[in-house]
Write an enzyme that holds these catalytic residues in place. Structure first.
Site, PDB file in Angstrom:
ATOM      1  N   CYS A 114       0.847  -1.206   0.000  1.00  0.00           N
ATOM      2  CA  CYS A 114       0.000   0.000   0.000  1.00  0.00           C
ATOM      3  C   CYS A 114       0.878   1.249   0.000  1.00  0.00           C
ATOM      4  O   CYS A 114       0.441   2.329  -0.360  1.00  0.00           O
ATOM      5  CB  CYS A 114      -0.951   0.002   1.189  1.00  0.00           C
ATOM      6  SG  CYS A 114      -0.213   0.569   2.723  1.00  0.00           S
ATOM      7  N   CYS A 149       4.989  -2.177   9.342  1.00  0.00           N
ATOM      8  CA  CYS A 149       4.358  -2.335   8.033  1.00  0.00           C
ATOM      9  C   CYS A 149       3.296  -3.416   8.194  1.00  0.00           C
ATOM     10  O   CYS A 149       3.568  -4.473   8.748  1.00  0.00           O
ATOM     11  CB  CYS A 149       5.387  -2.770   6.985  1.00  0.00           C
ATOM     12  SG  CYS A 149       4.607  -3.197   5.413  1.00  0.00           S
ATOM     13  N   THR A 269       9.239  12.719  24.449  1.00  0.00           N
ATOM     14  CA  THR A 269       8.601  11.413  24.214  1.00  0.00           C
ATOM     15  C   THR A 269       7.776  10.980  25.415  1.00  0.00           C
ATOM     16  O   THR A 269       7.070   9.982  25.355  1.00  0.00           O
ATOM     17  CB  THR A 269       9.644  10.317  23.899  1.00  0.00           C
ATOM     18  OG1 THR A 269      10.445  10.107  25.062  1.00  0.00           O
ATOM     19  CG2 THR A 269      10.512  10.695  22.726  1.00  0.00           C
ATOM     20  N   VAL A 271       6.521  13.835  27.785  1.00  0.00           N
ATOM     21  CA  VAL A 271       5.617  14.987  27.911  1.00  0.00           C
ATOM     22  C   VAL A 271       4.650  15.023  26.719  1.00  0.00           C
ATOM     23  O   VAL A 271       3.445  15.228  26.887  1.00  0.00           O
ATOM     24  CB  VAL A 271       6.436  16.305  27.982  1.00  0.00           C
ATOM     25  CG1 VAL A 271       5.510  17.508  27.945  1.00  0.00           C
ATOM     26  CG2 VAL A 271       7.284  16.328  29.250  1.00  0.00           C
ATOM     27  N   HIS A 358      14.130  10.282  30.791  1.00  0.00           N
ATOM     28  CA  HIS A 358      13.732   8.913  31.124  1.00  0.00           C
ATOM     29  C   HIS A 358      13.669   8.729  32.643  1.00  0.00           C
ATOM     30  O   HIS A 358      12.690   8.214  33.176  1.00  0.00           O
ATOM     31  CB  HIS A 358      14.737   7.922  30.513  1.00  0.00           C
ATOM     32  CG  HIS A 358      14.344   6.503  30.731  1.00  0.00           C
ATOM     33  ND1 HIS A 358      13.645   5.777  29.791  1.00  0.00           N
ATOM     34  CD2 HIS A 358      14.506   5.679  31.788  1.00  0.00           C
ATOM     35  CE1 HIS A 358      13.402   4.563  30.258  1.00  0.00           C
ATOM     36  NE2 HIS A 358      13.925   4.484  31.476  1.00  0.00           N
ATOM     37  N   ALA A 807      -6.261  -1.770   3.994  1.00  0.00           N
ATOM     38  CA  ALA A 807      -7.688  -1.819   4.345  1.00  0.00           C
ATOM     39  C   ALA A 807      -8.018  -3.115   5.090  1.00  0.00           C
ATOM     40  O   ALA A 807      -8.582  -3.087   6.174  1.00  0.00           O
ATOM     41  CB  ALA A 807      -8.541  -1.707   3.088  1.00  0.00           C
ATOM     42  N   GLU A1207      -6.306 -13.126   0.969  1.00  0.00           N
ATOM     43  CA  GLU A1207      -6.587 -13.455   2.367  1.00  0.00           C
ATOM     44  C   GLU A1207      -6.044 -14.799   2.834  1.00  0.00           C
ATOM     45  O   GLU A1207      -5.859 -15.008   4.025  1.00  0.00           O
ATOM     46  CB  GLU A1207      -8.107 -13.480   2.568  1.00  0.00           C
ATOM     47  CG  GLU A1207      -8.752 -12.124   2.427  1.00  0.00           C
ATOM     48  CD  GLU A1207     -10.244 -12.237   2.223  1.00  0.00           C
ATOM     49  OE1 GLU A1207     -10.679 -13.119   1.461  1.00  0.00           O
ATOM     50  OE2 GLU A1207     -10.983 -11.460   2.835  1.00  0.00           O
TER      51      GLU A1207
HETATM   52  C1  LIG Z   1       6.716   4.990  21.400  1.00  0.00           C
HETATM   53  C2  LIG Z   1       7.438   4.940  22.707  1.00  0.00           C
HETATM   54  C3  LIG Z   1       7.986   3.734  23.110  1.00  0.00           C
HETATM   55  C4  LIG Z   1       8.647   3.669  24.322  1.00  0.00           C
HETATM   56  N1  LIG Z   1       9.173   2.474  24.702  1.00  0.00           N
HETATM   57  C5  LIG Z   1       9.825   2.387  25.871  1.00  0.00           C
HETATM   58  C6  LIG Z   1      10.390   1.152  26.293  1.00  0.00           C
HETATM   59  O1  LIG Z   1      10.312   0.139  25.600  1.00  0.00           O
HETATM   60  N2  LIG Z   1      11.015   1.126  27.498  1.00  0.00           N
HETATM   61  C7  LIG Z   1      11.120   2.225  28.281  1.00  0.00           C
HETATM   62  O2  LIG Z   1      11.696   2.141  29.342  1.00  0.00           O
HETATM   63  N3  LIG Z   1      10.598   3.397  27.914  1.00  0.00           N
HETATM   64  C8  LIG Z   1       9.953   3.492  26.725  1.00  0.00           C
HETATM   65  N4  LIG Z   1       9.406   4.682  26.363  1.00  0.00           N
HETATM   66  C9  LIG Z   1       9.496   5.828  27.284  1.00  0.00           C
HETATM   67  C10 LIG Z   1      10.748   6.664  26.998  1.00  0.00           C
HETATM   68  O3  LIG Z   1      11.873   5.987  27.439  1.00  0.00           O
HETATM   69  C11 LIG Z   1      10.615   7.975  27.736  1.00  0.00           C
HETATM   70  O4  LIG Z   1       9.512   8.644  27.228  1.00  0.00           O
HETATM   71  C12 LIG Z   1      11.834   8.830  27.524  1.00  0.00           C
HETATM   72  O5  LIG Z   1      12.947   8.238  28.011  1.00  0.00           O
HETATM   73  C13 LIG Z   1      11.640  10.212  28.142  1.00  0.00           C
HETATM   74  O6  LIG Z   1      12.708  11.048  27.729  1.00  0.00           O
HETATM   75  P1  LIG Z   1      12.469  12.473  27.056  1.00  0.00           P
HETATM   76  O7  LIG Z   1      13.779  13.121  26.921  1.00  0.00           O
HETATM   77  O8  LIG Z   1      11.705  12.338  25.807  1.00  0.00           O
HETATM   78  O9  LIG Z   1      11.574  13.159  28.152  1.00  0.00           O
HETATM   79  P2  LIG Z   1      10.651  14.428  28.044  1.00  0.00           P
HETATM   80  O10 LIG Z   1       9.312  14.028  27.570  1.00  0.00           O
HETATM   81  O11 LIG Z   1      11.326  15.494  27.284  1.00  0.00           O
HETATM   82  O12 LIG Z   1      10.586  14.831  29.589  1.00  0.00           O
HETATM   83  C14 LIG Z   1      10.055  13.936  30.537  1.00  0.00           C
HETATM   84  C15 LIG Z   1      10.084  14.514  31.940  1.00  0.00           C
HETATM   85  O13 LIG Z   1      11.411  14.624  32.402  1.00  0.00           O
HETATM   86  C16 LIG Z   1      11.670  15.898  32.925  1.00  0.00           C
HETATM   87  N5  LIG Z   1      13.056  16.221  32.625  1.00  0.00           N
HETATM   88  C17 LIG Z   1      13.696  15.963  31.476  1.00  0.00           C
HETATM   89  N6  LIG Z   1      14.972  16.341  31.571  1.00  0.00           N
HETATM   90  C18 LIG Z   1      15.140  16.874  32.783  1.00  0.00           C
HETATM   91  C19 LIG Z   1      16.248  17.458  33.458  1.00  0.00           C
HETATM   92  N7  LIG Z   1      17.444  17.535  32.884  1.00  0.00           N
HETATM   93  N8  LIG Z   1      16.047  17.915  34.708  1.00  0.00           N
HETATM   94  C20 LIG Z   1      14.844  17.833  35.289  1.00  0.00           C
HETATM   95  N9  LIG Z   1      13.772  17.294  34.707  1.00  0.00           N
HETATM   96  C21 LIG Z   1      13.919  16.814  33.470  1.00  0.00           C
HETATM   97  C22 LIG Z   1      10.674  16.808  32.263  1.00  0.00           C
HETATM   98  O14 LIG Z   1      10.382  17.890  33.108  1.00  0.00           O
HETATM   99  C23 LIG Z   1       9.485  15.906  32.078  1.00  0.00           C
HETATM  100  O15 LIG Z   1       8.684  15.934  33.218  1.00  0.00           O
HETATM  101  C24 LIG Z   1       8.744   4.803  25.144  1.00  0.00           C
HETATM  102  C25 LIG Z   1       8.190   6.024  24.739  1.00  0.00           C
HETATM  103  C26 LIG Z   1       7.534   6.089  23.529  1.00  0.00           C
HETATM  104  C27 LIG Z   1       6.936   7.390  23.091  1.00  0.00           C
HETATM  105  S1  FES Z   2       3.197  -1.343   2.487  1.00  0.00           S
HETATM  106 FE1  FES Z   2       1.279  -1.050   3.462  1.00  0.00          FE
HETATM  107  S2  FES Z   2       1.895  -0.667   5.491  1.00  0.00           S
HETATM  108 FE2  FES Z   2       3.747  -1.198   4.542  1.00  0.00          FE
END
Ligand SMILES: Cc1cc2nc3c(=O)[nH]c(=O)nc-3n(C[C@H](O)[C@H](O)[C@H](O)COP(=O)(O)OP(=O)(O)OC[C@H]3O[C@@H](n4cnc5c(N)ncnc54)[C@H](O)[C@@H]3O)c2cc1C
Ligand code: FES
Ligand code: FES
EC number: 1.2.3.1
Length: 1275
Positions: A114, A149, A269, A271, A358, A807, A1207
């Site tokens: 697709c 995919c 990721t 927030v 994290h 689909a 299918e």
């Molecule tokens: C699709 C997806 C898959 C994921 N899979 C996993 C997984 O398999 N395993 C896992 O463990 N985690 C997983 N996560 C979570 C991910 O690890 C955390 O979201 C990430 O580590 C947060 O880091 P960030 O920098 O994006 O935080 P942000 O979203 O930028 O901030 C998060 C928080 O940290 C605070 N903060 C950040 N930096 C500081 C600092 N220097 N001082 C004080 N406060 C601070 C912020 O105030 C906020 O409250 C996943 C997330 C997503 C979206």
């Molecule tokens: S080709 Fe359809 S989702 Fe990858």
């Protein structure tokens, strides 16, 4: 601080300056709507699918290096991009300039169906190549780990990407010193290649070489900007939000004093998803930009200090480097962290997420925090008041105010100490999917013996996923100090920890008994790991592990993938230019890969366009007491809100709708997600905000019927009930030696097409004409329902479908309802209206493949012959009747020479598939090898299973199989073909062009196909049931033959002429150059009274053999190998046909193993996106995949003897289910638990683990059913 700053970044080498930037805008909508770069796709909005992958490049003025990394545009705030260079799929190549080798190869290797996931795949691969021009296979698999995919099954994508690797030909497995090329598969006899086979579906010789010097350079202006240190804090603001980007530590601390509650956003990721999915709003955001102190890496005498701003990917590289340099005894913790960093999320998230983010976000299922907590790590904090250090301990993880950061403090860096001699650290996790899935339970464990006496001096164990925060088993560990490391200690530890880390039966996330079992199973693994190291360090004092225990140690992980394909060569008697039987690339393949293929939401905004969003029921069964729209209507930009009072019920019977269907509910709702209101506003953001302000008061109604068992109890069935009988079953039961009775439950499946439901309705402004652009499988239905709602005739409504981003049966009925409401809104306001569902709404509103309950009673003789079978099938069809009732009921019956509805079948090809599959899979040899493995390994078991396939193809009635086509020849000799089928990835348009090419004997390049429209082909049937190419192909062929017949005199007058000559001559002689083609449908009937008929034209036959390995302690499984043999008749396009087989197989594998829908006891669906619902990812596909097609066979009534394949492959996915079943049976047999084993589908890690009963499953506390309210119920 400077206010009202300008945002400056580059996109695809061009400078972008934004003066009035809204901090709430993410890069994805900015690219798509503002810059009109629609190649980057929306698939989920939460970082879980990879459709929005772009490459971000940043220059570091200190290291003088440029970092290129993949990122999810859906979670990247544009304000965070100051000074960055963004590369999207459009930036690396296009058909208008030059396509990039990645784009070329993914298309030519048939890695697109697709095409909706393709730009994301391309960008992940492109970024990898920017960093490593000759990547290893491991790097390749890692790079694609964050991209989903749903169509291809990944094999062709891997094949395409492998062409960039140094060694691409073989499995690259050097385990046991053998690889496929050395000794055949698994050391067993080689996969036999027949004489008539072709092995490559593409030719590498024609690929463009990768030339890194041709890539876009990093903009020099951005380098100069980064080098200049004169910048000041930048502030971007809108009425709702202010974004502050300090560039020095001092400014950061000042901002934190001024706005202590503002989050410090790094990767966004955590927030970002909170704001989007949980509605948490932050009026101020602080986002530090390249503050050196936050990116330190210091090696001290005691350990490593890592800056809080470093990404998890950078941390992984740093730790990998350290572990290479330092002795293993110092790097125990680093090894453990590296293990989790390899599977945590996908590469996009790992590159965006920061270590600080994290740690501070303290997710209950964080992978790193349990490890950091057991490792005596400390956090270096800073505020205007000064520096401070706090331990990363349980109090911190529980957010106890005394142990937490103060609001004005910043986390600067983290100290991670070296380990000491006699100190050991391990990491464990089990998730629904091995990669890119949050852990169900994870753990960090550390023991320190002080010296080599094996007496525990320190012990720390922490778990994630078992409570609202990371939990440390502190008391248990304390009690075990001083004890020797032996089995008695282990037994005591298990009991203590189960007591301390107790999970209530109703714990959020469910799977409670599984989690309890994992808690101690991980402990057992740790015990064994440490015991083994102790033995290696001091073989004299420590006993060897019992050999049967060794199998508990290794984690299951798929490393390298390889495949073989065997397909039919084109007929030697064919003309050279005839493309039938050749592996022609998907017509849109290159455009998929360059992002130029247009999907519904890629269409530009139409003048005065509005956006429509829905308000849906939050209750499963309730009376609607009141709907208050006043607050929503008063919001800016809101144009209107439609309710059931505006929209009439539809009384016409369209085959799918029941007699009178209310499109928007007014009085009562009978499922969560039922449509109640449609909010129409100037923009998507405004519509969504208003939808949240619609207030609905409900009164719950009884009884609430959610499960199949409840429906049976309440006799709540849709009519009619269907029954098929063959012979006298009561008599047969009297004759049999034995009777076995039971039931099996099979969970439902979400379609998970990558492109969510999308439509754009444009009123034409005269004669009540209206155009509906929509992603649907059934344009005629959209036309009918829209016309009925608008009370206009069908000839005023035109429905257009260019292509559909997947689909799988999910874009038929509900799409019609959504489009009709959107059309009503457009008509009412005389303005274009767009409606694009978000992923969560889509899953909630549309439903999916239904769950089933099968009750069986089978009578058989002692020699194994089955003489009597009584089966009752119950299908949880949800709250409303839809199309699947008939299809599904009939599909269930299987027999060899006569079906239960007495249709004759010739099973020759079925038997041939079975025999070939037995041979190519070396079944007998491998069965013996599996048994040997099982006898030698107590905690790991392998399973092997082979299943036959008889898949009926047909649509149930002649009328439902009719199809039409329209072929025009223009005077320049070019051809435009149209037909009633929808291109949803299966390649039907490609096949239709092949048909025209054969029939008119003209090159493919002279033929064009624009899309499907009710304007050109009226009264189309839905595209589905695997017959789209069959039926429409016969219509296209018919049209071509009509034209040829008309033109025959002209062609014979000038046989050496060109089509241009013939067309001109025909025109001159007033011969029409346009023809319709028609196919009336296959003969098809079934009489439900007599249970007899001929509902299907033919059957697709096949067989699949799958081998798996399971980890009895965690429930993980690895797909080792699958062999598939299919009878496809004569393949029109082997590349597309193999693509259909393997794509469906992988989707089926997901259905039977990891795809699990979770509903609350109130009927609310929890699994509404890729972060909760796991479809197979690259890590799930069999490490070896061998597909072969039987030699061509005659199939008299079909198009060129071909067979429809869409299918059927899904069913073959159950070979993996039965292989796992086989492995579990082996484990149970060894544990003294013989007897019939009943396992429900899907066989998730939870079901696998709990079926492998052992001392740990016996040790856990069990809750009495009824003594608690479970988090989820099996629907
Ligand atoms: C699709 C997806 C898959 C994921 N899979 C996993 C997984 O398999 N395993 C896992 O463990 N985690 C997983 N996560 C979570 C991910 O690890 C955390 O979201 C990430 O580590 C947060 O880091 P960030 O920098 O994006 O935080 P942000 O979203 O930028 O901030 C998060 C928080 O940290 C605070 N903060 C950040 N930096 C500081 C600092 N220097 N001082 C004080 N406060 C601070 C912020 O105030 C906020 O409250 C996943 C997330 C997503 C979206
Ligand atoms: S080709 Fe359809 S989702 Fe990858
Ligand atoms: S749309 Fe961004 S990851 Fe799915």
């Amino acid at each position: 601080m400077e206010g009202g700053a300008e945002l400056l970044f580059y996109v695809n080498g061009r400078k972008v300056i934004e003066k009035n930037v809204d901090p709430e805008t993410m890069l994805l909508p900015y690219l798509r709507k503002k810059l009109r770069l629609t190649g980057t796709k929306y698939g989920c909005g939460g970082g879980g699918c990879g459709a929005c992958t772009v490459m971000i490049s940043r220059y570091n003025p200190i290291t003088k290096k440029i970092r290129h990394y993949p990122a999810n545009a859906c979670l990247t705030p544009i304000c965070s991009l100051y000074g960055a260079a963004i590369t999207t799929v459009e930036g690396i190549g296009s058909t208008k300039t030059r396509i990039h080798p990645v784009q070329e190869r993914i298309a030519k290797c048939h890695g697109t169906q697709c095409g909706f996931c393709t730009p994301g795949m391309v960008m992940s691969m492109y970024t990898l190549l920017r960093n490593h021009s000759e990547p290893t296979l491991s790097q390749l698999n890692d790079a694609l780990g964050g991209n989903l995919c749903r169509c291809t099954g990944y094999r062709p994508i891997i094949d395409a990407c492998k062409t960039f690797c140094k060694t691409s030909g073989c499995c690259q497995s050097k385990e046991n010193g053998v690889c496929c090329l050395d000794q055949g598969i698994n050391g067993l006899p080689e996969f036999e290649e027949g004489n008539e086979t072709s092995l490559k579906l593409f030719s590498e010789e024609e690929f463009l070489p990768l030339d890194p010097t041709q890539e876009l350079i990093f903009p020099p202006e951005l380098m100069t900007m980064a080098e200049k240190k004169t910048q000041k804090t930048r502030i971007f603001g809108s009425d709702r939000m202010t974004w502050i980007s300090p560039v020095t530590l001092k400014e950061l601390l000042e901002a934190k004093v001024k706005y202590p509650q503002a989050p410090v956003v790094m990767g966004n990721t955590s927030v970002g998803p909170d704001m989007k999915f949980k509605g948490i709003f932050h009026p101020v955001i602080i986002s530090p930009d390249r503050i050196e102190e936050l990116s330190v890496v210091n090696y001290t005498d005691n350990g490593l200090t890592i800056g809080a701003a470093l990404s998890l990917a950078e941390m992984k590289d740093i730790l990998a480097n350290v572990t290479r340099k330092l002795p293993e005894e110092k790097t125990q913790m680093y090894h453990a962290l590296l293990k989790h960093l390899g599977t945590l999320a996908g590469p996009q998230i790992r590159n965006m997420a920061s270590l600080g983010g994290h740690i501070v976000s303290r997710h209950p299922d964080s992978d790193l925090n349990p490890l950091l907590a057991v490792g005596n790590c400390t956090l270096n904090l800073l505020s205007k008041e000064g520096k401070r250090q706090i331990p990363l301990n349980e109090q911190f993880l529980r957010k106890c105010p005394s142990a937490d950061l103060k609001p004005e403090e910043i986390l600067i860096s983290v100290n991670i100490p070296y380990s000491k001699k006699w100190e050991f650290v391990s990491a464990f996790r089990q998730a629904q999917r091995q990669q890119n899935a949050l852990a169900i339970v994870n753990s960090g464990m550390r023991v320190c013996f002080g010296k080599g006496d094996g007496i525990i001096r320190e012990l720390s164990i922490a778990y994630g996923g078992v409570g609202p925060t990371t939990i440390l088993a502190k008391n248990s560990c304390q009690k075990l100090i001083g004890r020797p490391w032996n089995e008695e200690m282990l037994d005591a530890a298990c009991r203590l920890i189960l007591d301390e880390v107790s999970l209530p039966g109703s714990a959020p996330g469910g799977k409670v008994e599984f989690k309890r079992t994992l808690i101690i199973s991980f402990l057992f693994k740790f015990y064994l790991e440490v015991s083994q190291i102790l033995k290696e360090m001091d073989p004299v004092h420590y006993p060897s592990l019992a050999s049967k225990y060794e199998s508990a140690l290794e984690d299951l992980r798929s490393r390298h993938y390889w495949s073989t394909l065997k397909y039919q060569n084109a007929d030697l008697k064919q003309l050279p230019q005839d493309p039938i039987g050749h592996p022609i690339m998907h017509l849109s393949g290159i455009k998929h890969a360059t992002g130029e293929a247009i999907y519904c939401d890629d269409m530009p905004v139409v003048d005065r366009e509005l956006f429509l969003t829905f308000v849906t029921s939050s209750r499963a069964r309730a009376k609607i007491v009141s709907i208050d729209l006043s607050e929503a209507l008063s919001l800016p930009g809101v144009v209107d809100i439609l309710t059931g009072e505006h929209l009439p019920g539809i009384t016409t019977n369209f085959g799918f709708l029941t007699d009178t269907e209310q499109l928007l509910s007014t009085d009562e709702v009978s499922c969560v997600g039922q449509l109640i209101c449609a909010v129409i506003a100037d923009s998507e953001v405004q519509a969504k905000r208003a939808a949240q302000r619609v207030k609905i008061v409900y009164r719950d109604l009884e009884p609430l019927i959610l499960t199949i068992e409840e429906a049976i109890q309440n006799k709540s069935f849709f009519e009619p009930e269907r029954k098929l009988e063959c012979g006298n079953v009561d008599e047969a039961f009297k004759m049999v030696d034995q009777i076995l009775e039971g039931e099996i439950h099979m969970g439902g499946q979400e379609h998970f097409y990558m492109e969510t439901q999308s439509m754009l309705v444009v009123p034409k402004g005269e004669d009540q004409e209206i155009d509906v652009y929509v992603s649907t499988q059934f344009p005629k239905y959209i036309q009918d329902i829209t016309a009925a709602v608008l009370k206009v005739s069908a000839n005023k409504v035109m429905c257009h479908v260019k292509r559909v981003g997947g689909a799988f049966g999910g874009k038929v009925t509900k799409t019609g309802v959504l489009a009709a409401i959107t059309a009503f809104a457009a008509n009412k306001h005389g303005r274009p209206v767009r409606c694009i569902l978000e992923r969560g709404e889509d899953i909630l509103i549309t439903g999916g493949r239904h769950p089933y309950l099968g009750k069986y009673k089978v009578g058989f003789m002692n020699d194994g012959r089955i003489l009597a079978l009584n089966m009752e099938h119950y299908n949880n069809a949800g709250a409303f009747l839809d199309e699947s009732l008939f299809v599904r009921t009939v599909n269930m019956y299987k027999e060899i020479d006569q079906t239960p509805y007495k249709q004759e079948i010739n099973a020759k090809n079925l038997i041939q598939c079975w025999k070939e599959c037995m041979a190519t899979s070396s079944y007998t040899l491998r069965k013996a090898a599996v048994e040997k493995f099982n006898s030698e390994n107590y905690w790991k078991k392998k399973g092997l299973a082979m299943v036959p396939l008889k898949f009926p193809v047909g649509v149930g009635s002649v009328a439902a199989g009719q199809a039409a086509a329209l072929v025009h020849i223009y005077l320049d000799g070019s051809v435009l073909v149209t037909h009633g089928g929808i291109e949803m990835g299966q390649g039907v348009h490609t096949k239709m062009i092949q048909v025209v090419s054969r029939e008119l004997r003209m090159p493919l390049s002279s033929i064009h196909l624009r899309g499907t429209s009710t304007e050109t082909i009226p009264n189309t049937n839905p595209s589905g049931g695997s017959v789209v190419a069959d039926l429409n192909g016969l219509a296209v062929k018919d049209a071509c033959q009509t034209l040829l017949k008309r033109l025959e005199p002209i062609i014979s007058k000038n046989p050496r002429g060109t089509w241009k000559d013939w067309a001109q001559a025909a025109f001159n002689e007033s011969i029409s150059l346009s023809a319709t083609g028609y196919f009336r449908g296959y003969e098809s009937n079934i009489n439900w009274e007599t249970g007899e008929g001929h509902p299907f034209e033919y059957f697709v036959y096949g067989a699949a053999c799958s081998e798996v390995e399971i980890d009895c302690l965690t429930g993980a499984h690895k797909n080792i190998r699958t062999d598939i043999v299919m009878d496809v008749g004569y393949s029109i396009n082997p590349a597309l046909d193999i693509g259909q087989i393997e794509g469906a197989f992988i989707q089926g594998m997901g259905l039977y193993t990891i795809e699990e829908l979770n509903y609350s006891p109130q009927g609310v669906l929890y699994t509404r996106g890729p972060n909760q619902y796991k479809i197979p990812a690259i890590c799930d596909i069999p490490m070896e995949l061998h597909i072969s097609l039987l030699p061509p066979s005659e199939n008299s009534n079909t198009l060129y003897s071909s067979k429809g394949l869409g299918e059927s492959g899904i069913f073959l996915g159950c070979s993996v289910f039965f292989a796992i079943h086989d492995a579990i049976s082996a484990a149970r047999q060894e544990r003294g638990l013989p007897g019939p084993l009943r396992l429900n589908s899907p066989l998730t890690p939870e079901k696998i683990r709990m079926a492998c009963e052992d001392k740990f499953t016996k040790m856990i506390p069990r809750d009495e059913p009824g003594s608690y309210v479970p988090w989820s119920i099996p629907i």
